[in-house]
Design a protein around this motif. Structure first.
Motif, short mmCIF file in Angstrom:
data_model
loop_
_atom_site.label_atom_id
_atom_site.label_comp_id
_atom_site.label_asym_id
_atom_site.label_seq_id
_atom_site.Cartn_x
_atom_site.Cartn_y
_atom_site.Cartn_z
N GLU A 1 19.70 -55.78 -6.93
CA GLU A 1 20.42 -55.90 -8.20
C GLU A 1 19.45 -55.95 -9.38
N PHE A 2 18.34 -56.64 -9.19
CA PHE A 2 17.33 -56.73 -10.25
C PHE A 2 16.80 -55.34 -10.62
N LEU A 3 16.45 -54.55 -9.61
CA LEU A 3 15.94 -53.20 -9.87
C LEU A 3 17.04 -52.28 -10.39
N ALA A 4 18.26 -52.47 -9.91
CA ALA A 4 19.37 -51.62 -10.35
C ALA A 4 19.65 -51.79 -11.84
N GLU A 5 19.38 -52.99 -12.39
CA GLU A 5 19.62 -53.22 -13.81
C GLU A 5 18.73 -52.35 -14.68
N MET A 6 17.59 -51.92 -14.15
CA MET A 6 16.67 -51.09 -14.93
C MET A 6 16.61 -49.67 -14.38
N ALA A 7 17.60 -49.29 -13.59
CA ALA A 7 17.59 -47.96 -12.98
C ALA A 7 17.59 -46.84 -14.01
N HIS A 8 18.28 -47.06 -15.15
CA HIS A 8 18.32 -46.00 -16.17
C HIS A 8 16.92 -45.73 -16.73
N LEU A 9 16.08 -46.75 -16.77
CA LEU A 9 14.71 -46.56 -17.23
C LEU A 9 13.88 -45.86 -16.16
N LEU A 10 14.08 -46.24 -14.91
CA LEU A 10 13.37 -45.59 -13.82
C LEU A 10 13.74 -44.11 -13.72
N GLN A 11 15.02 -43.80 -13.94
CA GLN A 11 15.44 -42.40 -13.91
C GLN A 11 14.70 -41.59 -14.98
N SER A 12 14.57 -42.17 -16.17
CA SER A 12 13.90 -41.47 -17.26
C SER A 12 12.42 -41.25 -16.95
N ILE A 13 11.76 -42.29 -16.42
CA ILE A 13 10.34 -42.16 -16.08
C ILE A 13 10.15 -41.15 -14.95
N HIS A 14 11.02 -41.23 -13.93
CA HIS A 14 10.92 -40.28 -12.82
C HIS A 14 11.08 -38.85 -13.30
N ALA A 15 12.07 -38.61 -14.14
CA ALA A 15 12.30 -37.25 -14.63
C ALA A 15 11.09 -36.74 -15.41
N ALA A 16 10.49 -37.61 -16.24
CA ALA A 16 9.32 -37.19 -17.01
C ALA A 16 8.15 -36.87 -16.09
N LEU A 17 7.95 -37.67 -15.05
CA LEU A 17 6.87 -37.41 -14.10
C LEU A 17 7.14 -36.14 -13.30
N ALA A 18 8.39 -35.94 -12.91
CA ALA A 18 8.74 -34.74 -12.14
C ALA A 18 8.51 -33.47 -12.97
N ARG A 19 8.81 -33.55 -14.27
CA ARG A 19 8.57 -32.39 -15.13
C ARG A 19 7.08 -32.08 -15.25
N LEU A 20 6.24 -33.09 -15.06
CA LEU A 20 4.80 -32.89 -15.08
C LEU A 20 4.26 -32.52 -13.70
N HIS A 21 5.16 -32.45 -12.70
CA HIS A 21 4.77 -32.19 -11.30
C HIS A 21 3.76 -33.23 -10.83
N SER A 22 3.95 -34.46 -11.24
CA SER A 22 3.04 -35.53 -10.86
C SER A 22 3.42 -36.09 -9.50
N PRO A 23 2.44 -36.33 -8.63
CA PRO A 23 2.76 -36.94 -7.33
C PRO A 23 3.25 -38.38 -7.48
N TYR A 24 3.01 -38.99 -8.64
CA TYR A 24 3.50 -40.35 -8.87
C TYR A 24 5.03 -40.39 -8.99
N ALA A 25 5.66 -39.25 -9.20
CA ALA A 25 7.13 -39.23 -9.29
C ALA A 25 7.75 -39.76 -8.00
N ALA A 26 7.11 -39.51 -6.86
CA ALA A 26 7.65 -39.97 -5.58
C ALA A 26 7.71 -41.49 -5.51
N VAL A 27 6.76 -42.18 -6.15
CA VAL A 27 6.73 -43.64 -6.12
C VAL A 27 7.89 -44.21 -6.93
N VAL A 28 8.13 -43.65 -8.10
CA VAL A 28 9.25 -44.13 -8.92
C VAL A 28 10.58 -43.80 -8.25
N ALA A 29 10.66 -42.64 -7.61
CA ALA A 29 11.87 -42.31 -6.86
C ALA A 29 12.10 -43.31 -5.73
#
Length: 239
Positions: free
Chosen positions: A141-169
């Motif tokens: 529940e704690f992480l779900a409260e900030m999921a909208h922020l994680l989605q935004s960071i993941h999308a930005a990393l994925a657009r950069l083709h960064s391997p770090y996107a997998a960690v945020v996912a």
């Protein structure tokens, strides 16, 4: 962060993800074999996600130290779209960020968790460390409260083709939130030059508004509190 190791299944995964999102200095690189072993034994993350995170570990192990460190800085410290300080995505440089940081730090303190010198409570590795000390439902529940922020960071990393996107996912997986395809997540407005984003506001001219882009459909983070404080654990143990 000083706290207690939680033996629940999600705890190891959360701690591995927290470590991998930290600056890849010599101490982290020395931990990579242990992180790899812990992740290979994980049964919480989907196999496909676990394999993607293992690819990042392999990449870090094979990269030259200066190359890995420079890539980390270029990925996370050159703009707010990929910043790991979550409240930057909500509050930017506004004065609202201070009270939010204090509230989150107090949440940690009430659970018996203490930040180390220089640690900020909204730093995603710290957030994941905290989640690792909580029972699964509280952590989810704690992480779900900030999921909208994680989605935004993941999308930005994925657009950069960064391997770090997998960690945020994988962090979204721990929150039981489906990972949205990057093309479905609205991109934050273009940021100005780095010097302008981090420029100090003029005296008596209020807070700087540069780079204060927000994640789509921003919602306030509601912290899940527990009645009893958690005991402390060793900082270095992963498994």
């Amino acid at each position: 962060m000083t706290n207690q190791f939680n033996p629940e299944r999600h705890s190891v995964a959360a701690r591995v993800l927290a470590a991998l999102l930290s600056y890849p200095d010599a101490s982290l690189r020395a931990l990579l074999p242990e992180l790899e072993t812990a992740l290979q034994r994980d049964t919480v993350l989907p196999a496909e996600r676990r394999d993607a995170v293992l690819l990042l570990i392999a990449d870090l192990r094979q990269s030259e130290p200066l190359e890995a460190e420079a890539r980390y800085v270029d990925t996370f410290d050159r703009g707010r779209r990929t910043s790991l300080h979550l409240f930057e995505h909500v509050h930017g440089d506004s004065r609202d960020r201070g009270p939010a940081m204090i509230d989150l730090q107090q949440t940690y303190a009430q659970e018996g968790l203490l930040l180390e010198a220089g640690e900020l409570p909204d730093y995603l590795p710290v957030v994941l460390e905290f989640a690792s000390t909580q029972p699964y439902e509280v952590a989810r529940e704690f992480l779900a409260e900030m999921a909208h922020l994680l989605q935004s960071i993941h999308a930005a990393l994925a657009r950069l083709h960064s391997p770090y996107a997998a960690v945020v996912a994988a962090a979204l997986d721990l929150a039981s939130e489906p990972v949205q395809p990057p093309e479905t997540v609205p991109e934050a407005p273009a940021e100005g030059p780095l010097d302008e984003q981090w420029a100090e506001p003029l005296v008596f001219d209020g807070c700087s508004a540069a780079g204060q882009s927000a994640a789509p459909q921003v919602q306030p983070i509601q912290i899940v509190r527990r009645d009893a404080a958690s005991p402390r654990r060793s900082k270095d143990a992963i498994v």
